[in-house]
Design a protein around this motif. Structure first.
Motif, PDB file in Angstrom:
ATOM      1  N   LYS A 118       0.831  -1.200   0.000  1.00  0.00           N
ATOM      2  CA  LYS A 118       0.000   0.000   0.000  1.00  0.00           C
ATOM      3  C   LYS A 118       0.868   1.254   0.000  1.00  0.00           C
ATOM      4  O   LYS A 118       0.577   2.228  -0.690  1.00  0.00           O
ATOM      5  CB  LYS A 118      -0.929  -0.005   1.202  1.00  0.00           C
ATOM      6  CG  LYS A 118      -1.939  -1.150   1.195  1.00  0.00           C
ATOM      7  CD  LYS A 118      -2.791  -1.133   2.451  1.00  0.00           C
ATOM      8  CE  LYS A 118      -3.777  -2.302   2.452  1.00  0.00           C
ATOM      9  NZ  LYS A 118      -4.593  -2.334   3.688  1.00  0.00           N
ATOM     10  N   LYS A 119       1.966   1.225   0.771  1.00  0.00           N
ATOM     11  CA  LYS A 119       2.870   2.370   0.795  1.00  0.00           C
ATOM     12  C   LYS A 119       3.653   2.472  -0.512  1.00  0.00           C
ATOM     13  O   LYS A 119       3.882   3.552  -1.030  1.00  0.00           O
ATOM     14  CB  LYS A 119       3.839   2.244   1.973  1.00  0.00           C
ATOM     15  CG  LYS A 119       3.167   2.190   3.328  1.00  0.00           C
ATOM     16  CD  LYS A 119       4.191   2.001   4.435  1.00  0.00           C
ATOM     17  CE  LYS A 119       3.532   1.899   5.799  1.00  0.00           C
ATOM     18  NZ  LYS A 119       4.531   1.678   6.878  1.00  0.00           N
ATOM     19  N   ALA A 120       4.066   1.305  -1.032  1.00  0.00           N
ATOM     20  CA  ALA A 120       4.884   1.296  -2.245  1.00  0.00           C
ATOM     21  C   ALA A 120       4.113   1.775  -3.458  1.00  0.00           C
ATOM     22  O   ALA A 120       4.716   2.170  -4.459  1.00  0.00           O
ATOM     23  CB  ALA A 120       5.424  -0.114  -2.496  1.00  0.00           C
ATOM     24  N   ALA A 121       2.790   1.722  -3.391  1.00  0.00           N
ATOM     25  CA  ALA A 121       1.990   2.160  -4.539  1.00  0.00           C
ATOM     26  C   ALA A 121       2.222   3.627  -4.855  1.00  0.00           C
ATOM     27  O   ALA A 121       1.913   4.088  -5.953  1.00  0.00           O
ATOM     28  CB  ALA A 121       0.508   1.916  -4.260  1.00  0.00           C
ATOM     29  N   GLN A 122       2.800   4.369  -3.920  1.00  0.00           N
ATOM     30  CA  GLN A 122       3.043   5.796  -4.148  1.00  0.00           C
ATOM     31  C   GLN A 122       4.523   6.113  -4.339  1.00  0.00           C
ATOM     32  O   GLN A 122       4.896   6.824  -5.253  1.00  0.00           O
ATOM     33  CB  GLN A 122       2.491   6.601  -2.952  1.00  0.00           C
ATOM     34  CG  GLN A 122       1.001   6.401  -2.722  1.00  0.00           C
ATOM     35  CD  GLN A 122       0.156   6.873  -3.891  1.00  0.00           C
ATOM     36  OE1 GLN A 122       0.524   7.820  -4.577  1.00  0.00           O
ATOM     37  NE2 GLN A 122      -0.956   6.200  -4.122  1.00  0.00           N
ATOM     38  N   THR A 123       5.381   5.571  -3.461  1.00  0.00           N
ATOM     39  CA  THR A 123       6.779   6.006  -3.465  1.00  0.00           C
ATOM     40  C   THR A 123       7.787   4.886  -3.641  1.00  0.00           C
ATOM     41  O   THR A 123       8.934   5.149  -3.980  1.00  0.00           O
ATOM     42  CB  THR A 123       7.103   6.728  -2.143  1.00  0.00           C
ATOM     43  OG1 THR A 123       6.868   5.819  -1.045  1.00  0.00           O
ATOM     44  CG2 THR A 123       6.223   7.951  -1.957  1.00  0.00           C
ATOM     45  N   GLY A 124       7.437   3.650  -3.387  1.00  0.00           N
ATOM     46  CA  GLY A 124       8.419   2.572  -3.411  1.00  0.00           C
ATOM     47  C   GLY A 124       9.037   2.379  -2.042  1.00  0.00           C
ATOM     48  O   GLY A 124       9.100   3.306  -1.228  1.00  0.00           O
ATOM     49  N   ILE A 125       9.523   1.158  -1.786  1.00  0.00           N
ATOM     50  CA  ILE A 125      10.042   0.853  -0.458  1.00  0.00           C
ATOM     51  C   ILE A 125      10.908  -0.390  -0.532  1.00  0.00           C
ATOM     52  O   ILE A 125      10.866  -1.146  -1.508  1.00  0.00           O
ATOM     53  CB  ILE A 125       8.868   0.650   0.541  1.00  0.00           C
ATOM     54  CG1 ILE A 125       9.329   0.854   1.973  1.00  0.00           C
ATOM     55  CG2 ILE A 125       8.221  -0.716   0.356  1.00  0.00           C
ATOM     56  CD1 ILE A 125       8.184   0.998   2.949  1.00  0.00           C
ATOM     57  N   LYS A 126      11.736  -0.603   0.509  1.00  0.00           N
ATOM     58  CA  LYS A 126      12.558  -1.803   0.617  1.00  0.00           C
ATOM     59  C   LYS A 126      12.243  -2.512   1.927  1.00  0.00           C
ATOM     60  O   LYS A 126      12.156  -1.870   2.971  1.00  0.00           O
ATOM     61  CB  LYS A 126      14.054  -1.458   0.570  1.00  0.00           C
ATOM     62  CG  LYS A 126      14.537  -0.927  -0.768  1.00  0.00           C
ATOM     63  CD  LYS A 126      16.027  -0.649  -0.735  1.00  0.00           C
ATOM     64  CE  LYS A 126      16.510  -0.132  -2.089  1.00  0.00           C
ATOM     65  NZ  LYS A 126      17.976   0.125  -2.083  1.00  0.00           N
ATOM     66  N   ILE A 127      12.096  -3.840   1.855  1.00  0.00           N
ATOM     67  CA  ILE A 127      11.844  -4.641   3.060  1.00  0.00           C
ATOM     68  C   ILE A 127      12.660  -5.925   2.970  1.00  0.00           C
ATOM     69  O   ILE A 127      13.065  -6.347   1.888  1.00  0.00           O
ATOM     70  CB  ILE A 127      10.346  -4.988   3.228  1.00  0.00           C
ATOM     71  CG1 ILE A 127       9.814  -5.715   1.990  1.00  0.00           C
ATOM     72  CG2 ILE A 127       9.527  -3.748   3.504  1.00  0.00           C
ATOM     73  CD1 ILE A 127       8.383  -6.187   2.142  1.00  0.00           C
ATOM     74  N   GLN A 128      12.900  -6.544   4.139  1.00  0.00           N
ATOM     75  CA  GLN A 128      13.621  -7.807   4.193  1.00  0.00           C
ATOM     76  C   GLN A 128      12.681  -8.899   4.696  1.00  0.00           C
ATOM     77  O   GLN A 128      12.016  -8.732   5.720  1.00  0.00           O
ATOM     78  CB  GLN A 128      14.844  -7.693   5.109  1.00  0.00           C
ATOM     79  CG  GLN A 128      15.914  -6.765   4.550  1.00  0.00           C
ATOM     80  CD  GLN A 128      17.195  -6.776   5.366  1.00  0.00           C
ATOM     81  OE1 GLN A 128      17.339  -7.575   6.291  1.00  0.00           O
ATOM     82  NE2 GLN A 128      18.124  -5.908   5.009  1.00  0.00           N
ATOM     83  N   LEU A 129      12.633 -10.011   3.948  1.00  0.00           N
ATOM     84  CA  LEU A 129      11.736 -11.117   4.254  1.00  0.00           C
ATOM     85  C   LEU A 129      12.470 -12.439   4.047  1.00  0.00           C
ATOM     86  O   LEU A 129      13.616 -12.471   3.600  1.00  0.00           O
ATOM     87  CB  LEU A 129      10.501 -11.072   3.342  1.00  0.00           C
ATOM     88  CG  LEU A 129       9.630  -9.807   3.354  1.00  0.00           C
ATOM     89  CD1 LEU A 129       8.601  -9.886   2.238  1.00  0.00           C
ATOM     90  CD2 LEU A 129       8.933  -9.642   4.699  1.00  0.00           C
ATOM     91  N   LEU A 130      11.767 -13.536   4.376  1.00  0.00           N
ATOM     92  CA  LEU A 130      12.269 -14.879   4.103  1.00  0.00           C
ATOM     93  C   LEU A 130      11.420 -15.502   3.001  1.00  0.00           C
ATOM     94  O   LEU A 130      10.201 -15.595   3.131  1.00  0.00           O
ATOM     95  CB  LEU A 130      12.194 -15.755   5.356  1.00  0.00           C
ATOM     96  CG  LEU A 130      13.340 -15.665   6.370  1.00  0.00           C
ATOM     97  CD1 LEU A 130      13.049 -16.558   7.563  1.00  0.00           C
ATOM     98  CD2 LEU A 130      14.670 -16.049   5.744  1.00  0.00           C
ATOM     99  N   LEU A 131      12.070 -15.905   1.910  1.00  0.00           N
ATOM    100  CA  LEU A 131      11.372 -16.630   0.859  1.00  0.00           C
ATOM    101  C   LEU A 131      11.316 -18.109   1.214  1.00  0.00           C
ATOM    102  O   LEU A 131      12.318 -18.704   1.617  1.00  0.00           O
ATOM    103  CB  LEU A 131      12.093 -16.472  -0.483  1.00  0.00           C
ATOM    104  CG  LEU A 131      11.927 -15.153  -1.236  1.00  0.00           C
ATOM    105  CD1 LEU A 131      12.663 -15.238  -2.571  1.00  0.00           C
ATOM    106  CD2 LEU A 131      10.473 -14.808  -1.461  1.00  0.00           C
ATOM    107  N   HIS A 132      10.138 -18.723   1.076  1.00  0.00           N
ATOM    108  CA  HIS A 132       9.961 -20.148   1.309  1.00  0.00           C
ATOM    109  C   HIS A 132       9.984 -20.843  -0.051  1.00  0.00           C
ATOM    110  O   HIS A 132       9.020 -20.768  -0.816  1.00  0.00           O
ATOM    111  CB  HIS A 132       8.646 -20.412   2.038  1.00  0.00           C
ATOM    112  CG  HIS A 132       8.628 -19.901   3.438  1.00  0.00           C
ATOM    113  ND1 HIS A 132       8.440 -20.702   4.538  1.00  0.00           N
ATOM    114  CD2 HIS A 132       8.807 -18.652   3.939  1.00  0.00           C
ATOM    115  CE1 HIS A 132       8.478 -19.984   5.636  1.00  0.00           C
ATOM    116  NE2 HIS A 132       8.699 -18.723   5.301  1.00  0.00           N
TER     117      HIS A 132
END
Length: 398
Positions: A118-132
């Motif tokens: 929802k936030k990235a729809a306006q400005t873009g963002i970076k996050i760290q996750l775990l891919l399964h």
């Protein structure tokens, strides 16, 4: 005649069916982005027609990337993925495209992604996750999310670049292990130096102090100048012995090992007030049980460094130290009413020891599995908070 006509119709129908199959295959390839240009009949004979929106060079670049690249709908449906991402999740590309991106995430990470989309729809963002991955393995990644142009309708397209953090995490772990080893060696050296100072130098100073007092007593009142010098020498030796004892305590505080964190924090505050005139108040409930030795030492060293910064830079009148146990979490809060500083950009005169001091406090907290945050605004003072979670395998001791 009828038989020949039937055969001709059958051949024509077969040819039409073949052309329809070819047309359907061509349309499918166009929809899937596999075709960038078509050869067709034009006014000047056969011509190459480039498809609108075709970006062949960019497609080649994306496929050659060492990072995963995807486009998604706002509902997390994967419209496009490159081969690198397919290898990351250990899944055939045809099974990746058209599916939901959330199937490669845990439920918690899926919720996190929805929030950030929802936030990235306006400005873009970076996050760290775990891919399964499909084989059950988990891969730490950083996802860069950026909104792209609409697909011609009302739906927006989300672009993603997925970076494998495995090597980065491994390097961080190696650096953390090296830092922990440096801290261990440093503390061992400090303890050895403190022991040698106490057992050797301090004992020698005390012996010289006694002899200087004996010399002063033996001098008669007629030798007043010599007696005064002997008394001054005695006082100087006494002050030197006190300073050496203070250095020894700072190197390896015996009261920490014997009486615990509460006692050493109070003693440190009292000594700091006597030496600098800055009032230090300690609040919080006394700990009912001893903390692990490494945790107690880390909190003590952090307070030491914080008070050193107060004395050198803050120009404060008062410092409050709050120690509390909140369930399995230990909290140390240090506040001063000094001049404060900009945590994003420090003045040039502070960049040396102050930066290293803050870095050292962060490393001390991380060494015992804790976090340290610094809040400061100019002319409003500084607040340092340390939170350390006591793991089940490293509980407090009685």
């Amino acid at each position: 005649m009828k038989s020949a006509r039937t055969k001709n119709l059958t051949k024509e129908l077969a040819a039409i069916r073949q052309r329809l199959d070819e047309a359907e295959e061509t349309l499918r390839a166009i929809r899937d982005g596999e075709v960038d240009a078509l050869m067709g009949a034009g006014k000047k004979g056969k011509q190459v027609f480039t498809l609108a929106g075709a970006e062949h060079a960019y497609r080649i670049l994306i496929e050659a990337m060492n990072e995963g690249a995807l486009t998604l709908t706002t509902e997390k449906t994967i419209l496009y993925a490159n081969q690198c991402f397919a290898r990351m999740v250990n899944c055939p590309l045809e099974r990746v495209t058209g599916g939901s991106f959330c199937r490669f995430l845990s439920a918690a990470d899926g919720d996190t992604l929805r929030t950030h989309l929802k936030k990235a729809a306006q400005t873009g963002i970076k996050i760290q996750l775990l891919l399964h991955a499909c084989d059950g393995s988990k891969l730490p990644v950083q996802i860069s999310i950026r909104p792209l142009a609409k697909d011609g309708g009302k739906n927006k397209i989300i672009g993603m670049v997925v970076t494998d953090l495995t090597e980065s995490r491994r390097t961080e772990e190696m650096l953390r292990a090296l830092t922990q080893r440096v801290v261990q060696v440093q503390e061992a050296e400090r303890g050895q130096v403190a022991l040698e100072l106490h057992d050797n130098i301090t004992q020698l100073l005390c012996a010289i102090l006694v002899r200087s007092q004996t010399l002063a007593d033996q001098l008669s009142t007629h030798d007043s100048p010599a007696q005064q010098e002997a008394l001054k020498l005695r006082d100087l030796l006494g002050h030197t012995a006190e300073e050496l004892e203070c250095i020894t305590r700072n190197l390896r505080p015996g009261v920490l090992e014997l009486l615990g964190l509460d006692a050493v924090l109070r003693a440190t505050g009292t000594e700091f007030t006597a030496r600098t005139g800055v009032r230090v108040t300690l609040t919080g409930v006394a700990l009912s049980t001893r903390l692990p030795p490494d945790t107690e030492l880390a909190l003590y060293r952090i307070l030491q460094e914080a008070l050193k910064n107060v004395h050198k830079h803050a120009r404060a009148q008062q410092v409050s130290v709050h120690l509390a146990r909140l369930g399995n979490t230990v909290q140390l809060l240090i506040k001063d009413d000094g001049v404060g500083f900009n945590t994003e950009r420090q003045p040039a005169r502070r960049k040396g020891t102050s930066r290293l001091g803050l870095l050292g406090m962060h490393e001390r907290a991380a060494y015992v599995g804790g976090t340290l945050t610094v809040k400061s605004v100019r002319r409003t003072g500084t607040e340092i908070e340390v939170r350390i979670l006591l793991s089940p395998g490293n509980p407090a001791v009685n």
